[in-house]
Design a protein around this motif. Structure first.
Motif, PDB file in Angstrom:
ATOM      1  N   LEU A  57       5.810   2.882   5.576  1.00 48.79           N
ATOM      2  CA  LEU A  57       7.002   2.124   5.201  1.00 48.79           C
ATOM      3  C   LEU A  57       8.202   3.024   4.907  1.00 48.79           C
ATOM      4  O   LEU A  57       9.346   2.606   5.072  1.00 48.79           O
ATOM      5  CB  LEU A  57       6.701   1.256   3.973  1.00 48.79           C
ATOM      6  CG  LEU A  57       5.578   0.238   4.167  1.00 48.79           C
ATOM      7  CD1 LEU A  57       5.247  -0.446   2.843  1.00 48.79           C
ATOM      8  CD2 LEU A  57       5.963  -0.803   5.214  1.00 48.79           C
ATOM      9  N   PRO A 213      10.443  -4.875   3.613  1.00 48.97           N
ATOM     10  CA  PRO A 213      10.645  -4.000   4.777  1.00 48.97           C
ATOM     11  C   PRO A 213      11.610  -4.560   5.815  1.00 48.97           C
ATOM     12  O   PRO A 213      12.377  -3.799   6.407  1.00 48.97           O
ATOM     13  CB  PRO A 213       9.233  -3.864   5.377  1.00 48.97           C
ATOM     14  CG  PRO A 213       8.299  -4.222   4.282  1.00 48.97           C
ATOM     15  CD  PRO A 213       9.019  -5.221   3.437  1.00 48.97           C
ATOM     16  N   GLY A 268       6.123  -7.535   4.909  1.00 45.14           N
ATOM     17  CA  GLY A 268       6.790  -7.107   6.159  1.00 45.14           C
ATOM     18  C   GLY A 268       6.676  -8.126   7.265  1.00 45.14           C
ATOM     19  O   GLY A 268       6.793  -7.794   8.439  1.00 45.14           O
TER      20      GLY A 268
END
Length: 269
Positions: A57, A213, A268
């Protein structure tokens, strides 16, 4: 801490992974982490792997040995690898691939700088999104003292970070800057003592790992388009990424966590 199924193509650029964070360590301390051709090639390969791995990430770049982030290109190679036109073209191709991999990296890149951050090292650092430095670091581009030409892409990135006047000063004078001056001109974001650097960078990276994200990806893409040459910005691409945020489960999770006054858990997607 090593990545499953991936091994760095060079022992002088290490790739390690831990809890959402990919580490890239320039591991040539005997030469102040000067970048050889093999190291530039390895950097590009590791970045490409990290970009495609959904478990990574955030990426942190650092230098081994404590004396340098990266002290520049390995000039001892130049006679052997950069003397004639054919060699120069190949060197520039590998170097450009590494800079393109940095520029096109979709996730947050943090540069953790101790000591020398010179020439090619500064090119790497300014390609990162956020730069932390110790209060005894040193910055500069000595190209004008070596007779080297500096590419349009490298100058453009430097100019977008510090502005045209400071970029000219750095390139014309080839002088070294201390951390205080680098901070003042916007070359770095944060300054701290050596004893606190690792802890502060880790805390900052952990904070990014906990954030959404898709939002970070969309924000990074938008900033990249904003600083492109006029007429080349791909606004539609940014709008799609922004729309993806609104359609995501993470956005729903963020709203629900806010209303329930709890910490969100982003995935995400």
């Amino acid at each position: 801490r090593n990545l499953m199924g991936f091994e760095s193509p060079s022992t002088k650029v290490l790739a390690e992974f831990e809890e959402g964070i990919g580490w890239i360590t320039f591991n040539n301390p005997a030469r102040h982490n000067a970048m050889s051709l093999k190291m530039w090639r390895a950097l590009a390969e590791i970045l490409q792997h990290y970009n495609q791995d959904p478990s990574v990430l955030v990426v942190i770049l650092r230098g081994a040995g404590g004396k340098a982030f990266v002290s520049g290109a390995d000039i001892s190679e130049f006679n052997e690898k950069r003397s004639n036109q054919q060699q120069r073209d190949e060197y520039e191709r590998v170097f450009d691939q590494a800079l393109i991999a940095l520029a096109e990296f979709e996730k947050p890149l943090i540069a953790m700088i101790q000591g020398y951050c010179i020439g090619g090292g500064l090119a790497i650092a300014i390609s990162a999104d956020i730069r932390f430095a110790t209060d005894d670091s040193t910055f500069g581009v000595p190209a004008a003292k070596l007779g080297l030409g500096y590419s349009y892409a490298g100058i453009k990135t430097l100019t977008s970070v510090v502005g045209p006047s400071h970029a000219k000063d750095i390139m014309f004078s080839a002088r070294f800057l201390d951390t205080e001056e680098a901070l003042r001109m916007g070359l770095i974001n944060f300054v701290m003592s050596r004893e606190h650097l690792a802890e502060k960078v880790q805390d900052y990276a952990n904070n990014l790992v906990a954030n959404a994200p898709l939002t970070i990806k969309a924000s990074k893409a938008a900033v990249s388009e904003v600083i492109r040459d006029p007429g080349q910005a791909n606004v539609e691409h940014v709008e799609k990424l922004v729309n993806d945020c609104f359609l995501s489960e993470d956005y729903k999770e963020g709203r629900e966590a806010f209303m329930a006054k709890r910490k969100p858990v982003f995935k995400g997607s």
